[in-house]
Design an enzyme around this catalytic site. Structure first.
Site, PDB file in Angstrom:
ATOM      1  N   TYR A 121       0.813  -1.221   0.000  1.00 36.21           N
ATOM      2  CA  TYR A 121       0.000   0.000   0.000  1.00 36.21           C
ATOM      3  C   TYR A 121       0.849   1.274   0.000  1.00 36.21           C
ATOM      4  O   TYR A 121       0.500   2.272  -0.607  1.00 36.21           O
ATOM      5  CB  TYR A 121      -0.856   0.070   1.268  1.00 36.21           C
ATOM      6  CG  TYR A 121      -2.046  -0.846   1.333  1.00 36.21           C
ATOM      7  CD1 TYR A 121      -3.031  -0.819   0.348  1.00 36.21           C
ATOM      8  CD2 TYR A 121      -2.221  -1.707   2.405  1.00 36.21           C
ATOM      9  CE1 TYR A 121      -4.150  -1.637   0.435  1.00 36.21           C
ATOM     10  CE2 TYR A 121      -3.342  -2.524   2.510  1.00 36.21           C
ATOM     11  CZ  TYR A 121      -4.301  -2.483   1.522  1.00 36.21           C
ATOM     12  OH  TYR A 121      -5.410  -3.280   1.613  1.00 36.21           O
ATOM     13  N   THR A 152      -2.410  -5.774  -6.879  1.00 40.26           N
ATOM     14  CA  THR A 152      -2.288  -4.777  -5.808  1.00 40.26           C
ATOM     15  C   THR A 152      -2.722  -5.401  -4.491  1.00 40.26           C
ATOM     16  O   THR A 152      -3.433  -6.407  -4.467  1.00 40.26           O
ATOM     17  CB  THR A 152      -3.238  -3.586  -6.018  1.00 40.26           C
ATOM     18  OG1 THR A 152      -4.582  -4.065  -5.992  1.00 40.26           O
ATOM     19  CG2 THR A 152      -2.935  -2.859  -7.287  1.00 40.26           C
ATOM     20  N   ASP A 153      -2.346  -4.743  -3.403  1.00 45.25           N
ATOM     21  CA  ASP A 153      -2.969  -5.065  -2.131  1.00 45.25           C
ATOM     22  C   ASP A 153      -4.419  -4.587  -2.226  1.00 45.25           C
ATOM     23  O   ASP A 153      -4.779  -3.818  -3.117  1.00 45.25           O
ATOM     24  CB  ASP A 153      -2.237  -4.389  -0.967  1.00 45.25           C
ATOM     25  CG  ASP A 153      -2.551  -5.090   0.359  1.00 45.25           C
ATOM     26  OD1 ASP A 153      -3.532  -5.849   0.412  1.00 45.25           O
ATOM     27  OD2 ASP A 153      -1.827  -4.866   1.339  1.00 45.25           O
ATOM     28  N   TRP A 154      -5.245  -5.036  -1.295  1.00 46.23           N
ATOM     29  CA  TRP A 154      -6.698  -4.910  -1.460  1.00 46.23           C
ATOM     30  C   TRP A 154      -7.266  -3.556  -1.108  1.00 46.23           C
ATOM     31  O   TRP A 154      -7.191  -3.131   0.053  1.00 46.23           O
ATOM     32  CB  TRP A 154      -7.375  -6.015  -0.642  1.00 46.23           C
ATOM     33  CG  TRP A 154      -7.391  -7.296  -1.414  1.00 46.23           C
ATOM     34  CD1 TRP A 154      -6.409  -7.749  -2.263  1.00 46.23           C
ATOM     35  CD2 TRP A 154      -8.425  -8.266  -1.436  1.00 46.23           C
ATOM     36  NE1 TRP A 154      -6.778  -8.946  -2.805  1.00 46.23           N
ATOM     37  CE2 TRP A 154      -8.011  -9.294  -2.313  1.00 46.23           C
ATOM     38  CE3 TRP A 154      -9.657  -8.382  -0.795  1.00 46.23           C
ATOM     39  CZ2 TRP A 154      -8.791 -10.419  -2.562  1.00 46.23           C
ATOM     40  CZ3 TRP A 154     -10.427  -9.507  -1.054  1.00 46.23           C
ATOM     41  CH2 TRP A 154      -9.998 -10.510  -1.928  1.00 46.23           C
TER      42      TRP A 154
END
Ligand code: BGC
Length: 756
Positions: A268, A299-301
């Protein structure tokens, strides 16, 4: 007259109100029903399709063919998880109604027969549960397993995690977490394996290989420099190139090059001014061009990428879990402006499809039935892992407690009978059951004819009396998901405000970083009250990282780090305390005497510099003695090291360093020892650490047994990164080599070798 008119209007309003409420309820029920009973498409290319169209063809060629048949919208549909609204509704409904993490399907294209992929978190066990599955095998957290220093164990654990993911209809694992522990306060410390890049890399490779063995796409995370939790969406980490390459990336590099994971998850935070999800330096120059990564980056969530065009330019393949910036509008605008090209989009889609199809086309040899979840061998492995990871830090002749009947055993503390497997963020898993410390001890000790008494420690006088009258006291202290773990907050704005203020703004959250490394006040109070009551007392610490023990450690005769020990933690603890298992864990981080000895750390910040030194390299450099050094841990037996022989005294840059050493179990019981090898750089022309871990082996030695242990280090692993030449350089000079039982000088034998 006026009155009856008023009544009529009121009745009408009431009727409409009722109808509206009823309609809302109907719509809500439909939303709930639809979202709970979502379709579960197959994750495999159907056989007929495979046979007809592409049998035996290279997946890159298949991917290219498929991409050539796609419209732009279809290509973009490969670049994100589910649409924002419906995906969010599915995730939220499943969370709220069923307390479960839903399957989020990515990249399905029915027209072309492309199956989706679906992610489960899983550092300590599968997170996404299939239909009618109540729970899974839950292992000790990553940090515990790092403390086992047993990579074979990690490989076997990840095979179980992967096969249980498969049984839950998942084929992508958002694990391992291999971020470096630069400060013990990091909230997600428990998910990773320790402070040292070498240790992290070895564990990363073992985990990835275990997952991929069962055709599950592994996704090491979070790339990169994600070691502050409470500011993770907003912090910009500043790092110089040498520190980046030598300290924060080597474990990712090794995991990518030796483990060959299908995927990588970007972090992030931003690094040197650019968010990781759109950081071309990280995602393209380093990951792909330098390291040769062939998989796809996700990507991270949520809020993992902010600018779709930059994401494409940087080489980000998939936005997860929902479409936020990889939208047709953003992509079209980028294409129209000439900032990105159609070829860029084709490259991204082809890249992820090429990798995904390798997995989607495999004919598994195993079925992965749900009945295999939590099978006896997996439960036994969870217990073995818990036993191998516990670290005995102090033992003044107290442990193991004697095996005999007729005793009263007091198990005291808030956490003594708590099901406590770690944080409740993404690394949570639903265990089939959890054996608490009290339950494990009670089961074992009652069978031996002992009385086991539980007390939560809330009443000090009662606890003192119990401790005084007991034969043994097991005092369980530490943390839960409320004190540390993934920081659960849904507002980026709130995070930003707190980061700007440099402090918590008091919003209700759980998990997150620990600012103060001491135990909670009530635990410290309990330790101080109880230790004078009984000499046969052990403090068992439950948590994910280092703590400050200075207020009480000198007073207590025994300290055991049991970590968040997984579903079988209680049994494992009993086995360790009563000598059925011999402790063999070693600290995967250093514990400072004083909190100021660690590098600076703050949970709330918008900018933070990561320096070159942390952990044992910092202690070594400053000449500070830690309370407990990296690699340290006691056993119920003793080990002696002698005859360190460097077999390759003079080597060229192409030969490996080879050393051997005799390790003897000089005590009365069998045990396991972690033999550690460090290389020293005192002759270096540049500023380098005093020493660096470059090898380790865990060996089993019977009482009285001696083994010759061989260790080797490829010369390339002696290199430093020269930011001027942008090259890894091996210095031609004399090096020190240290071998022994911990990173402390006094625990190491020393010799030298020369690279010519
Ligand atoms: C975490 C990731 C995780 C993802 C999906 C994020 O909040 O940082 O580690 O994989 O959620 O649950």
């Amino acid at each position: 007259m006026a009155r009856s008119k008023f009544k009529r209007i009121a009745l009408k309003l009431l009727k409409w109100f009722g109808i509206t409420i009823a309609l809302i309820l109907v719509v809500l029920s439909i939303v709930v029903i639809v979202n709970l009973n979502y379709d579960r498409p197959s994750l495999y290319v159907s056989k007929e399709y495979l046979q007809k169209e592409y049998a035996g063809t290279d997946t890159q060629v298949i991917a290219q063919n498929l991409v050539a048949q796609m419209s732009l919208d279809e290509k973009i549909a490969q670049m994100y998880g589910e649409p924002y609204g419906s995906g969010m509704a599915k995730l939220a409904t499943n969370f709220l109604v069923k307390k479960r993490f839903a399957h989020i399907y990515v990249g399905e294209n029915e027209r072309l027969g492309i199956p989706p992929w679906v992610l489960s978190d899983g550092p300590r066990g599968a997170r996404v549960l299939g239909e009618d599955v109540e729970g899974v095998t839950t292992f000790p957290v990553g940090m515990a397993r790092g403390a086992s220093w047993n990579t074979d164990l990690e490989y076997r654990i990840n095979q179980v995690i992967a096969s249980e993911m498969r049984a839950n209809k998942v084929n992508y694992a958002a694990t391992p977490c291999i971020n470096l522990l630069r400060h013990p306060g990091w909230g997600r410390a428990q998910e990773t394996y320790g402070e040292d890049p070498w240790l992290l890399g070895e564990f990363g490779v073992a985990a990835v290989k275990g997952l991929e063995k069962h055709n599950v796409m592994a996704c090491p995370k979070h790339f990169a420099l994600n070691s502050i939790e409470n500011s993770r969406w907003v912090v910009d980490v500043e790092v110089d190139e040498r520190t980046l390459r030598e300290v924060y990336l080597p474990h990712f590099k090794k995991t990518v090059q030796e483990g060959k994971p299908a995927s990588i998850m970007s972090a992030y935070n931003s690094v040197n001014g650019e968010f990781c999800g759109s950081n071309k330096e990280l995602l393209t120059h380093i990951l792909r061009d330098d390291w040769g990564f062939e998989g796809f980056v996700t990507t991270d969530w949520l809020m993992g990428v902010y600018d779709g065009v930059k994401g494409v330019q940087a080489g980000l393949d998939v936005e997860m879990p929902f479409q936020q910036v990889y939208t047709p509008e953003v992509i079209q605008e980028g294409l129209d402006n000439g900032e990105i090209s159609k070829a860029d989009i084709d490259k991204i889609v082809t890249r992820s499809l090429t990798t995904r199809l390798k997995y989607a086309l495999v004919n598994d040899q195993v079925n992965y039935p749900t009945s295999d979840i939590g099978k006896p061998s997996s439960i036994a492995l969870a217990r073995e892992a818990a036993e191998e990871s516990m670290v005995l830090l102090k033992n003044e002749g107290v442990l193991p407690f004697k095996k005999q009947g007729g005793k009263t055993i007091a198990v005291i503390g808030r956490l003594a009978d708590l099901e406590n497997t770690g944080d409740r963020g993404s690394s949570d898993s639903t265990p089939l059951y959890v054996e608490t410390p009290f339950e494990g001890i009670k089961k074992q000790q009652e069978a031996q004819g002992n009385k086991v008494v539980l007390d939560d420690g809330s009443n000090l006088e009662r606890a003192k009396e119990l401790a005084q009258n007991a034969d043994e006291v097991i005092l369980v202290v530490g943390f839960t998901h409320e004190d540390e773990g993934e920081y659960i907050i849904f507002s980026r704005e709130q995070m930003e405000e707190a980061a700007e203020a440099g402090k918590s703004l008091g919003k209700v959250t759980i998990g997150g970083d620990r600012k103060d490394l001491s135990l909670l006040e009530q635990d410290e109070r309990l330790i101080k009250a109880l230790h004078p009551m009984n000499d046969d007392l052990v403090v068992v610490y439950v948590g994910g990282s280092a703590i400050d023990m200075s207020a009480w450690e000198d007073d207590v005769p025994a300290i055991l780090f049991s970590w968040y020990a997984g579903m079988e933690g209680g049994t494992a603890l009993a086995n360790i305390l009563y000598g059925d298992a011999n402790p063999s864990g070693k600290l995967p981080f250093s514990i400072a005497k004083e909190q100021k000895d660690y590098p600076p750390f703050t949970p709330y910040t918008k900018k933070f510099e990561y320096g070159y030194y942390h952990g044992y390299t910092l202690f070594d450099k400053k000449g500070t003695t830690p309370a407990y050094p990296f690699g340290y841990g006691l056993s119920y037996t003793d080990f002696a090291y002698d005859s360190l022989v460097v077999k390759t005294h003079e080597l060229s840059t192409t030969e490996p360093l080879e050393v051997e050493v005799n390790v003897s179990n000089t005590g009365a019981v069998d045990g396991k020892e972690v033999v550690q090898l460090y290389v020293g750089f005192s002759n270096s022309a540049v500023d380098r650490p005093v020493k660096l871990l470059r090898g380790f082996k865990k060996v089993h030695l019977k009482a009285g047994e001696t083994k010759k242990v061989m260790l080797d280090v490829p010369t390339k692993d002696l290199a430093w990164y020269n930011p001027d030449t942008k090259n890894w350089e091996v210095e031609n000079m004399a090096y020190e080599v240290y071998v022994g039982s911990s990173s402390a000088e006094g625990d190491l034998l020393q010799s030298t070798f020369v690279v010519k």
